[in-house]
Write a protein that holds these residues in place. Structure first.
Motif, PDB file in Angstrom:
ATOM      1  N   UNK A  82       0.821  -1.220   0.000  1.00  0.00           N
ATOM      2  CA  UNK A  82       0.000   0.000   0.000  1.00  0.00           C
ATOM      3  C   UNK A  82       0.856   1.272   0.000  1.00  0.00           C
ATOM      4  N   UNK A  83       1.668   1.397  -1.034  1.00  0.00           N
ATOM      5  CA  UNK A  83       2.537   2.566  -1.191  1.00  0.00           C
ATOM      6  C   UNK A  83       2.149   3.404  -2.405  1.00  0.00           C
ATOM      7  N   UNK A  84       0.869   3.395  -2.775  1.00  0.00           N
ATOM      8  CA  UNK A  84       0.436   4.083  -3.987  1.00  0.00           C
ATOM      9  C   UNK A  84       0.723   5.582  -3.954  1.00  0.00           C
ATOM     10  N   UNK A  85       0.756   6.152  -2.757  1.00  0.00           N
ATOM     11  CA  UNK A  85       0.980   7.596  -2.653  1.00  0.00           C
ATOM     12  C   UNK A  85       2.450   7.979  -2.762  1.00  0.00           C
ATOM     13  N   UNK A  86       3.358   6.965  -2.727  1.00  0.00           N
ATOM     14  CA  UNK A  86       4.785   7.306  -2.704  1.00  0.00           C
ATOM     15  C   UNK A  86       5.618   6.574  -3.744  1.00  0.00           C
ATOM     16  N   UNK A  89      10.249   2.132  -0.874  1.00  0.00           N
ATOM     17  CA  UNK A  89       9.300   2.854  -1.717  1.00  0.00           C
ATOM     18  C   UNK A  89       9.049   4.276  -1.227  1.00  0.00           C
ATOM     19  N   UNK A  90       9.597   4.640  -0.075  1.00  0.00           N
ATOM     20  CA  UNK A  90       9.442   6.005   0.431  1.00  0.00           C
ATOM     21  C   UNK A  90      10.734   6.808   0.266  1.00  0.00           C
ATOM     22  N   UNK A  91      11.591   6.380  -0.649  1.00  0.00           N
ATOM     23  CA  UNK A  91      12.859   7.065  -0.881  1.00  0.00           C
ATOM     24  C   UNK A  91      12.899   7.664  -2.280  1.00  0.00           C
ATOM     25  N   UNK A  92      13.709   8.694  -2.415  1.00  0.00           N
ATOM     26  CA  UNK A  92      13.938   9.327  -3.710  1.00  0.00           C
ATOM     27  C   UNK A  92      15.440   9.440  -3.908  1.00  0.00           C
ATOM     28  N   UNK A 128      23.603  11.501  -1.618  1.00  0.00           N
ATOM     29  CA  UNK A 128      22.632  10.974  -0.657  1.00  0.00           C
ATOM     30  C   UNK A 128      21.290  10.692  -1.316  1.00  0.00           C
ATOM     31  N   UNK A 129      20.515   9.831  -0.658  1.00  0.00           N
ATOM     32  CA  UNK A 129      19.115   9.604  -1.005  1.00  0.00           C
ATOM     33  C   UNK A 129      18.252  10.375  -0.020  1.00  0.00           C
ATOM     34  N   UNK A 130      17.081  10.772  -0.473  1.00  0.00           N
ATOM     35  CA  UNK A 130      16.135  11.452   0.404  1.00  0.00           C
ATOM     36  C   UNK A 130      15.107  10.437   0.893  1.00  0.00           C
ATOM     37  N   UNK A 131      14.935  10.390   2.202  1.00  0.00           N
ATOM     38  CA  UNK A 131      14.059   9.382   2.817  1.00  0.00           C
ATOM     39  C   UNK A 131      12.825  10.068   3.390  1.00  0.00           C
ATOM     40  N   UNK A 132      11.678   9.824   2.767  1.00  0.00           N
ATOM     41  CA  UNK A 132      10.408  10.379   3.232  1.00  0.00           C
ATOM     42  C   UNK A 132       9.736   9.359   4.150  1.00  0.00           C
ATOM     43  N   UNK A 133      10.325   9.223   5.334  1.00  0.00           N
ATOM     44  CA  UNK A 133       9.960   8.149   6.242  1.00  0.00           C
ATOM     45  C   UNK A 133       8.512   8.225   6.717  1.00  0.00           C
ATOM     46  N   UNK A 134       8.031   9.433   6.961  1.00  0.00           N
ATOM     47  CA  UNK A 134       6.710   9.608   7.581  1.00  0.00           C
ATOM     48  C   UNK A 134       5.800  10.425   6.675  1.00  0.00           C
TER      49      UNK A 134
END
Length: 272
Positions: free
Chosen positions: A18-22, A88-91, A170-176
């Motif tokens: 359920x990572x459709x938003x990210x 799946x929450x990383x860029x 670096x990678x950007x981590x959108x953890x929350x």
């Protein structure tokens, strides 16, 4: 980066639920690598799978068996021996993509590579300036490093003496997703840690319950430089420190239960 650029012998491995938003942002950031993208989905009920396939990822569904087993399952399906474990929450930043491609295009890649991740706070589109970075081996040759079967954590069983190479970008981590997600995740991680950690004495836990929150608040706020993120940095340091406090409180609760219930002790030993 265009499709004319040569591909590299690397598989980007993502576990999803359920990572459709990210997931779209994550996959789009990885596409310029020109690597295989393999998604192991554990039964998403949203559009995660459809989005991933529409972007060219190979998707395999596998029931969730825990963090380690799920990644290990994916490792066996990778086309290439070099695996990039990406959430799946990383860029991936363009600088990181360029650095990774350069390593694979110009000479044999190292067996192990450490990746740095900078956390973006909820409702922010990037990490704060001079953000603290966590660092761990996320790119590895599966012939000498494989994920263990531990269901609670990702641990690599490394069978080489070769030193890992540290990537500079670096990678950007959108953890929350939001503050509610941050609090819920803090509670989940605390519960997981309490159930899987070695038993501690009630005296030690009783002492730590007084100092755990202030110690970790200062660590997160100053040493991890969350003070640079203003009010949101203060809020995040508070939630992260609360999670550490909650871990000790839950461990103390379980220690008390084991003291009066031998069956609880046996169940805790079985969980580990």
């Amino acid at each position: 980066m265009t499709q004319d650029e040569p591909p590299i012998p690397l598989t980007v491995l993502m576990r999803t639920f359920n990572e459709a938003d990210r997931i779209e942002a994550a996959i789009r950031s990885a596409l310029p690598l020109r690597a295989e993208i393999l998604v192991i989905d554990s039964g998403s009920t949203d559009a995660t799978v459809a989005i991933a396939r529409s972007l060219g990822a190979r998707v395999v569904t596998n029931p969730w068996g825990g963090f380690g087993p799920q990644r290990r399952f994916g490792e066996a399906l990778c086309t290439h021996d070099h695996v990039f474990s990406m959430d799946a929450d990383e860029v991936l930043t363009p600088e990181l993509v360029w650095e990774i491609r350069g390593i694979f295009l110009f000479g044999p890649p190292p067996a192990l590579m450490k990746l740095r991740k900078a956390m973006a706070l909820p409702h922010h589109d990037r990490p704060p300036p001079f953000a603290f970075c966590t660092e761990q081996i996320y790119i590895y040759d599966r012939r000498v490093a494989r994920t263990t079967e531990n269901p609670n954590w990702d641990h690599l069983d490394i069978r080489t003496a070769e030193k890992p190479r540290r990537l500079e970008a670096v990678a950007w981590h959108f953890t929350y997703r939001d503050w509610n997600h941050a609090v819920a995740k803090a509670n989940y991680v605390a519960e997981l840690a309490a159930r899987t950690s070695e038993p501690r004495s009630r005296l030690e836990l009783g002492l730590r319950v007084f100092v755990e929150f202030p110690f970790y608040f200062l660590r997160f706020y100053f040493l991890r430089r969350l003070f640079l993120a203003g009010a949101d940095g203060f809020a995040m340091a508070t939630i992260l420190a609360f999670g550490r406090f909650l871990r000790i409180a839950k461990m103390r609760e379980q220690a008390a239960s084991r003291a009066v219930d031998p069956a609880a002790q046996a169940a805790a030993d079985e969980a580990r």
